[in-house]
Write an enzyme that holds these catalytic residues in place. Structure first.
Site, PDB file in Angstrom:
ATOM      1  N   HIS A 127     -41.973   8.838  30.431  1.00 51.41           N
ATOM      2  CA  HIS A 127     -42.827   9.923  29.919  1.00 51.41           C
ATOM      3  C   HIS A 127     -41.977  11.121  29.503  1.00 51.41           C
ATOM      4  CE1 HIS A 127     -46.304  12.781  29.971  1.00 51.41           C
ATOM      5  NE2 HIS A 127     -45.365  13.609  30.397  1.00 51.41           N
ATOM      6  N   GLU A 128     -41.008  11.492  30.336  1.00 51.59           N
ATOM      7  CA  GLU A 128     -40.164  12.644  30.008  1.00 51.59           C
ATOM      8  C   GLU A 128     -39.262  12.342  28.807  1.00 51.59           C
ATOM      9  OE1 GLU A 128     -40.905  15.356  31.224  1.00 51.59           O
ATOM     10  OE2 GLU A 128     -42.183  14.612  32.831  1.00 51.59           O
ATOM     11  N   HIS A 187     -41.183  12.945  25.694  1.00 55.59           N
ATOM     12  CA  HIS A 187     -41.190  14.358  25.301  1.00 55.59           C
ATOM     13  C   HIS A 187     -39.922  14.692  24.511  1.00 55.59           C
ATOM     14  CE1 HIS A 187     -44.791  15.996  26.989  1.00 55.59           C
ATOM     15  NE2 HIS A 187     -44.499  15.677  28.235  1.00 55.59           N
ATOM     16  N   GLU A 247     -49.221  15.858  26.155  1.00 56.41           N
ATOM     17  CA  GLU A 247     -49.185  14.992  27.325  1.00 56.41           C
ATOM     18  C   GLU A 247     -49.738  13.604  27.015  1.00 56.41           C
ATOM     19  OE1 GLU A 247     -47.626  15.538  30.185  1.00 56.41           O
ATOM     20  OE2 GLU A 247     -47.010  17.414  29.256  1.00 56.41           O
TER      21      GLU A 247
END
Length: 318
Positions: free
Chosen positions: A130-131, A134, A204
Protein backbone atom coordinates in the site's frame (compact mmCIF):
# COMPACT_ATOMS: atom_id res chain seq x y z
CA UNK A 1 -6.58 14.42 -13.75
CA UNK A 2 -4.63 13.33 -10.66
CA UNK A 3 -2.00 16.03 -11.13
CA UNK A 4 -4.63 18.69 -11.88
CA UNK A 5 -6.55 17.84 -8.73
CA UNK A 6 -3.36 17.88 -6.69
CA UNK A 7 -2.41 21.30 -8.04
CA UNK A 8 -5.87 22.66 -7.22
CA UNK A 9 -5.74 21.30 -3.69
CA UNK A 10 -2.31 22.75 -3.00
CA UNK A 11 -3.44 26.07 -4.49
CA UNK A 12 -6.40 26.03 -2.09
CA UNK A 13 -4.12 25.47 0.89
CA UNK A 14 -1.89 28.32 -0.25
CA UNK A 15 -4.93 30.59 -0.72
CA UNK A 16 -6.12 29.85 2.82
CA UNK A 17 -2.67 30.65 4.16
CA UNK A 18 -2.58 33.94 2.21
CA UNK A 19 -6.08 34.90 3.41
CA UNK A 20 -4.99 34.39 6.98
CA UNK A 21 -1.97 36.57 6.31
CA UNK A 22 -4.37 39.29 5.20
CA UNK A 23 -6.35 38.83 8.41
CA UNK A 24 -3.20 39.45 10.40
CA UNK A 25 -1.62 42.30 8.46
CA UNK A 26 -3.87 43.49 5.65
CA UNK A 27 -2.31 43.81 2.20
CA UNK A 28 1.21 43.65 3.58
CA UNK A 29 0.39 40.53 5.55
CA UNK A 30 -1.17 38.96 2.46
CA UNK A 31 1.99 39.53 0.42
CA UNK A 32 4.21 38.21 3.19
CA UNK A 33 2.00 35.13 3.62
CA UNK A 34 2.11 34.47 -0.12
CA UNK A 35 5.92 34.60 -0.13
CA UNK A 36 6.06 32.37 2.95
CA UNK A 37 3.64 29.88 1.36
CA UNK A 38 5.77 29.66 -1.78
CA UNK A 39 8.89 29.17 0.32
CA UNK A 40 7.18 26.46 2.35
CA UNK A 41 6.11 24.66 -0.83
CA UNK A 42 9.65 24.75 -2.21
CA UNK A 43 11.14 23.67 1.12
CA UNK A 44 8.68 20.80 1.40
CA UNK A 45 9.39 19.84 -2.20
CA UNK A 46 13.06 19.23 -1.48
CA UNK A 47 12.98 18.18 2.17
CA UNK A 48 9.64 16.44 2.72
CA UNK A 49 11.16 13.04 3.51
CA UNK A 50 13.68 14.39 6.02
CA UNK A 51 11.08 16.58 7.73
CA UNK A 52 8.50 13.88 8.32
CA UNK A 53 10.96 11.16 9.29
CA UNK A 54 12.56 13.45 11.84
CA UNK A 55 9.15 14.41 13.25
CA UNK A 56 8.45 10.79 14.12
CA UNK A 57 11.95 9.84 15.22
CA UNK A 58 12.36 7.24 12.46
CA UNK A 59 15.64 5.33 12.29
CA UNK A 60 17.00 3.98 9.03
CA UNK A 61 17.67 0.25 8.83
CA UNK A 62 19.33 -2.00 6.29
CA UNK A 63 19.62 -5.68 5.45
CA UNK A 64 21.94 -6.25 8.38
CA UNK A 65 19.86 -4.62 11.13
CA UNK A 66 16.39 -5.67 9.90
CA UNK A 67 16.85 -8.41 7.28
CA UNK A 68 13.26 -9.71 7.08
CA UNK A 69 11.65 -6.28 6.96
CA UNK A 70 14.21 -4.82 4.56
CA UNK A 71 14.07 -7.87 2.32
CA UNK A 72 10.28 -7.71 2.13
CA UNK A 73 10.39 -4.04 1.09
CA UNK A 74 13.01 -4.88 -1.55
CA UNK A 75 10.96 -7.74 -3.01
CA UNK A 76 7.78 -5.70 -3.15
CA UNK A 77 9.57 -2.69 -4.65
CA UNK A 78 10.84 -4.99 -7.38
CA UNK A 79 7.31 -6.24 -8.04
CA UNK A 80 6.09 -2.65 -8.18
CA UNK A 81 8.91 -1.75 -10.60
CA UNK A 82 10.15 0.95 -8.24
CA UNK A 83 13.65 1.93 -7.12
CA UNK A 84 14.52 0.57 -3.69
CA UNK A 85 13.25 3.11 -1.12
CA UNK A 86 15.05 3.89 2.10
CA UNK A 87 13.64 1.82 4.96
CA UNK A 88 12.90 3.18 8.43
CA UNK A 89 11.53 1.98 11.75
CA UNK A 90 9.72 4.15 14.28
CA UNK A 91 9.99 3.06 17.91
CA UNK A 92 6.27 3.24 18.64
CA UNK A 93 3.94 0.53 20.02
CA UNK A 94 1.02 1.59 17.80
CA UNK A 95 0.96 -0.49 14.57
CA UNK A 96 1.07 1.93 11.65
CA UNK A 97 3.12 2.95 8.62
CA UNK A 98 3.57 5.70 6.06
CA UNK A 99 5.64 6.56 2.99
CA UNK A 100 7.25 9.88 2.16
CA UNK A 101 9.57 11.46 -0.40
CA UNK A 102 9.31 13.84 -3.33
CA UNK A 103 9.70 11.15 -6.02
CA UNK A 104 10.10 7.37 -6.38
CA UNK A 105 13.88 7.79 -6.51
CA UNK A 106 13.84 9.79 -3.24
CA UNK A 107 11.23 7.80 -1.34
CA UNK A 108 11.19 6.24 2.10
CA UNK A 109 8.96 3.69 3.83
CA UNK A 110 8.56 3.79 7.60
CA UNK A 111 6.83 1.26 9.87
CA UNK A 112 6.42 1.25 13.63
CA UNK A 113 7.82 -1.44 15.87
CA UNK A 114 4.23 -2.14 16.83
CA UNK A 115 3.40 -2.97 13.22
CA UNK A 116 6.39 -5.28 12.80
CA UNK A 117 5.53 -7.11 15.99
CA UNK A 118 1.78 -7.42 15.46
CA UNK A 119 1.38 -8.45 11.82
CA UNK A 120 2.19 -11.75 10.13
CA UNK A 121 4.41 -11.53 7.08
CA UNK A 122 1.58 -11.67 4.56
CA UNK A 123 -0.33 -8.81 6.17
CA UNK A 124 2.83 -6.73 6.49
CA UNK A 125 3.36 -7.32 2.77
CA UNK A 126 -0.08 -5.80 2.17
CA UNK A 127 0.77 -2.71 4.24
CA UNK A 128 4.15 -2.17 2.58
CA UNK A 129 2.58 -2.68 -0.85
CA UNK A 130 0.00 0.00 0.00
CA UNK A 131 2.78 2.45 0.90
CA UNK A 132 4.71 1.59 -2.27
CA UNK A 133 1.53 2.32 -4.22
CA UNK A 134 1.51 5.83 -2.73
CA UNK A 135 5.09 6.22 -3.95
CA UNK A 136 4.28 4.88 -7.40
CA UNK A 137 1.27 7.22 -7.65
CA UNK A 138 3.46 10.14 -6.46
CA UNK A 139 1.07 10.81 -3.58
CA UNK A 140 3.79 11.18 -0.96
CA UNK A 141 4.95 14.65 -1.96
CA UNK A 142 1.43 16.07 -2.09
CA UNK A 143 0.48 14.60 1.27
CA UNK A 144 3.65 15.89 2.94
CA UNK A 145 3.29 19.41 1.54
CA UNK A 146 -0.35 19.45 2.67
CA UNK A 147 0.73 18.42 6.16
CA UNK A 148 3.36 21.17 6.27
CA UNK A 149 1.07 23.99 5.14
CA UNK A 150 -1.83 22.64 7.20
CA UNK A 151 0.37 22.85 10.29
CA UNK A 152 1.31 26.41 9.43
CA UNK A 153 -2.36 27.34 9.03
CA UNK A 154 -3.10 25.95 12.47
CA UNK A 155 -0.23 28.01 13.87
CA UNK A 156 -1.59 31.17 12.23
CA UNK A 157 -5.06 30.42 13.59
CA UNK A 158 -3.64 30.36 17.09
CA UNK A 159 -1.92 33.68 16.43
CA UNK A 160 -5.20 35.18 15.19
CA UNK A 161 -6.99 33.98 18.31
CA UNK A 162 -4.35 35.58 20.52
CA UNK A 163 -4.48 38.83 18.52
CA UNK A 164 -8.26 38.99 18.55
CA UNK A 165 -8.37 38.58 22.32
CA UNK A 166 -6.01 41.52 22.79
CA UNK A 167 -7.37 43.76 20.04
CA UNK A 168 -4.42 43.29 17.72
CA UNK A 169 -6.49 43.31 14.51
CA UNK A 170 -8.15 46.63 13.73
CA UNK A 171 -8.73 48.56 10.57
CA UNK A 172 -6.27 51.30 11.55
CA UNK A 173 -3.41 48.79 11.44
CA UNK A 174 -4.48 47.57 8.00
CA UNK A 175 -6.11 44.34 9.17
CA UNK A 176 -9.59 43.14 8.33
CA UNK A 177 -11.06 43.95 11.73
CA UNK A 178 -12.14 41.91 14.70
CA UNK A 179 -14.99 40.15 12.88
CA UNK A 180 -12.77 39.18 9.96
CA UNK A 181 -10.08 37.90 12.30
CA UNK A 182 -12.59 35.77 14.20
CA UNK A 183 -14.04 34.36 10.97
CA UNK A 184 -10.58 33.53 9.65
CA UNK A 185 -9.66 32.00 13.00
CA UNK A 186 -12.70 29.71 12.90
CA UNK A 187 -12.99 28.90 9.19
CA UNK A 188 -9.38 28.52 8.05
CA UNK A 189 -8.46 25.42 10.12
CA UNK A 190 -11.61 23.61 8.97
CA UNK A 191 -10.96 24.62 5.35
CA UNK A 192 -7.43 23.29 5.58
CA UNK A 193 -8.75 20.06 7.08
CA UNK A 194 -11.20 19.67 4.21
CA UNK A 195 -8.40 20.04 1.67
CA UNK A 196 -6.26 17.49 3.51
CA UNK A 197 -9.20 15.08 3.61
CA UNK A 198 -9.73 15.42 -0.13
CA UNK A 199 -6.08 14.57 -0.68
CA UNK A 200 -6.08 11.57 1.62
CA UNK A 201 -9.52 10.03 1.12
CA UNK A 202 -9.33 9.83 -2.68
CA UNK A 203 -5.83 8.43 -2.65
CA UNK A 204 -6.30 5.76 0.00
CA UNK A 205 -8.70 3.78 -2.18
CA UNK A 206 -6.31 4.05 -5.13
CA UNK A 207 -3.36 2.94 -3.01
CA UNK A 208 -5.38 0.03 -1.59
CA UNK A 209 -6.22 -1.16 -5.11
CA UNK A 210 -2.69 -0.86 -6.45
CA UNK A 211 -1.16 -2.22 -3.25
CA UNK A 212 -3.34 -5.31 -3.48
CA UNK A 213 -2.08 -5.93 -7.00
CA UNK A 214 1.53 -5.40 -5.93
CA UNK A 215 1.38 -7.90 -3.06
CA UNK A 216 -0.78 -10.28 -5.10
CA UNK A 217 -3.59 -10.83 -2.60
CA UNK A 218 -6.14 -8.12 -1.65
CA UNK A 219 -7.17 -10.08 1.45
CA UNK A 220 -3.72 -9.64 3.00
CA UNK A 221 -4.20 -5.88 2.95
CA UNK A 222 -7.83 -6.01 4.11
CA UNK A 223 -6.88 -8.21 7.06
CA UNK A 224 -4.05 -5.84 8.01
CA UNK A 225 -6.36 -2.80 7.90
CA UNK A 226 -8.77 -4.44 10.32
CA UNK A 227 -5.98 -5.57 12.64
CA UNK A 228 -4.35 -2.12 12.66
CA UNK A 229 -7.64 -0.31 13.26
CA UNK A 230 -8.41 -2.47 16.30
CA UNK A 231 -4.96 -1.85 17.75
CA UNK A 232 -4.99 1.90 17.10
CA UNK A 233 -8.13 2.25 19.23
CA UNK A 234 -6.21 0.82 22.19
CA UNK A 235 -2.68 2.16 21.68
CA UNK A 236 -2.05 5.92 21.45
CA UNK A 237 0.56 7.46 19.16
CA UNK A 238 1.93 10.37 21.17
CA UNK A 239 4.05 11.74 18.32
CA UNK A 240 1.08 11.81 15.96
CA UNK A 241 -1.08 13.50 18.61
CA UNK A 242 1.45 16.34 18.67
CA UNK A 243 1.37 16.65 14.85
CA UNK A 244 -2.29 16.12 13.88
CA UNK A 245 -1.75 17.78 10.47
CA UNK A 246 0.32 14.72 9.48
CA UNK A 247 -2.29 12.13 10.47
CA UNK A 248 -3.47 11.67 6.88
CA UNK A 249 -0.07 10.23 5.90
CA UNK A 250 -0.55 7.00 7.87
CA UNK A 251 -2.32 3.94 6.48
CA UNK A 252 -4.85 4.16 9.37
CA UNK A 253 -5.65 7.38 11.24
CA UNK A 254 -3.17 7.31 14.16
CA UNK A 255 -5.14 9.79 16.26
CA UNK A 256 -8.36 7.89 16.89
CA UNK A 257 -8.47 4.85 14.62
CA UNK A 258 -12.07 5.82 13.81
CA UNK A 259 -12.02 5.97 10.00
CA UNK A 260 -15.61 7.14 9.46
CA UNK A 261 -16.88 8.58 6.19
CA UNK A 262 -17.87 11.91 7.67
CA UNK A 263 -16.93 15.50 7.04
CA UNK A 264 -13.86 15.66 9.24
CA UNK A 265 -12.30 12.22 8.80
CA UNK A 266 -8.77 12.03 7.44
CA UNK A 267 -9.31 8.49 6.15
CA UNK A 268 -12.12 6.60 4.43
CA UNK A 269 -14.15 4.18 6.48
CA UNK A 270 -12.05 1.05 7.00
CA UNK A 271 -15.08 -1.17 6.40
CA UNK A 272 -15.56 0.47 3.00
CA UNK A 273 -11.90 -0.06 2.14
CA UNK A 274 -12.15 -3.72 3.16
CA UNK A 275 -15.31 -4.16 1.07
CA UNK A 276 -13.55 -2.73 -1.98
CA UNK A 277 -10.60 -5.07 -1.45
CA UNK A 278 -12.90 -8.08 -1.04
CA UNK A 279 -14.61 -7.15 -4.30
CA UNK A 280 -11.22 -6.96 -6.00
CA UNK A 281 -10.27 -10.38 -4.58
CA UNK A 282 -13.44 -11.92 -5.97
CA UNK A 283 -12.82 -10.30 -9.35
CA UNK A 284 -9.27 -11.65 -9.44
CA UNK A 285 -10.50 -15.13 -8.50
CA UNK A 286 -13.11 -15.07 -11.28
CA UNK A 287 -10.33 -14.09 -13.69
CA UNK A 288 -8.43 -17.24 -12.73
CA UNK A 289 -5.73 -15.53 -10.63
CA UNK A 290 -4.42 -17.68 -7.79
CA UNK A 291 -4.42 -15.68 -4.56
CA UNK A 292 -2.82 -18.36 -2.40
CA UNK A 293 0.76 -17.44 -3.23
CA UNK A 294 0.96 -13.70 -3.61
CA UNK A 295 4.23 -11.86 -3.21
CA UNK A 296 5.59 -13.81 -0.24
CA UNK A 297 5.47 -17.31 1.07
CA UNK A 298 3.77 -18.17 4.33
CA UNK A 299 5.83 -17.37 7.39
CA UNK A 300 7.19 -20.52 9.05
CA UNK A 301 6.75 -18.86 12.44
CA UNK A 302 2.97 -18.87 12.28
CA UNK A 303 0.86 -15.82 13.10
CA UNK A 304 3.74 -13.74 14.44
CA UNK A 305 5.98 -11.63 12.22
CA UNK A 306 9.41 -13.10 11.45
CA UNK A 307 11.01 -10.07 13.18
CA UNK A 308 9.59 -11.09 16.55
CA UNK A 309 11.93 -14.05 17.00
CA UNK A 310 15.32 -14.32 18.71
CA UNK A 311 16.99 -11.91 16.26
CA UNK A 312 14.68 -9.06 17.25
CA UNK A 313 17.16 -7.63 19.75
CA UNK A 314 19.56 -6.85 16.91
CA UNK A 315 17.15 -4.25 15.51
CA UNK A 316 17.34 -0.53 16.32
CA UNK A 317 14.26 -0.86 18.53
CA UNK A 318 16.32 -2.86 21.07
Amino acid sequence: MNYTKTAMLLAALTAIFVAMGAAIGGQTGMVIAFVVALAMNLFSLWNSDKMVLKMFGAQEVDERTAPEYYGLVRDLARRAELPMPRVFIMDNPQPNAFATGRSPSRAAVAATTGLLEALPREELAGVIAHELAHIKNRDTLTMTVAATIGGAISMLAQYLQFGALFGGHNNERGGIGMIGAILAMLVAPFAAMLVQMAISRSREYQADHMGALICGNPRWLSASLLRIERAVKRIPNEEAEEIPAAAHMFIINPLTGQGMDNLFSTHPNTANRVAALEALAEEMTRSGIDLSGGAVSSSPSGPEGPWSGPSRSAGPWG
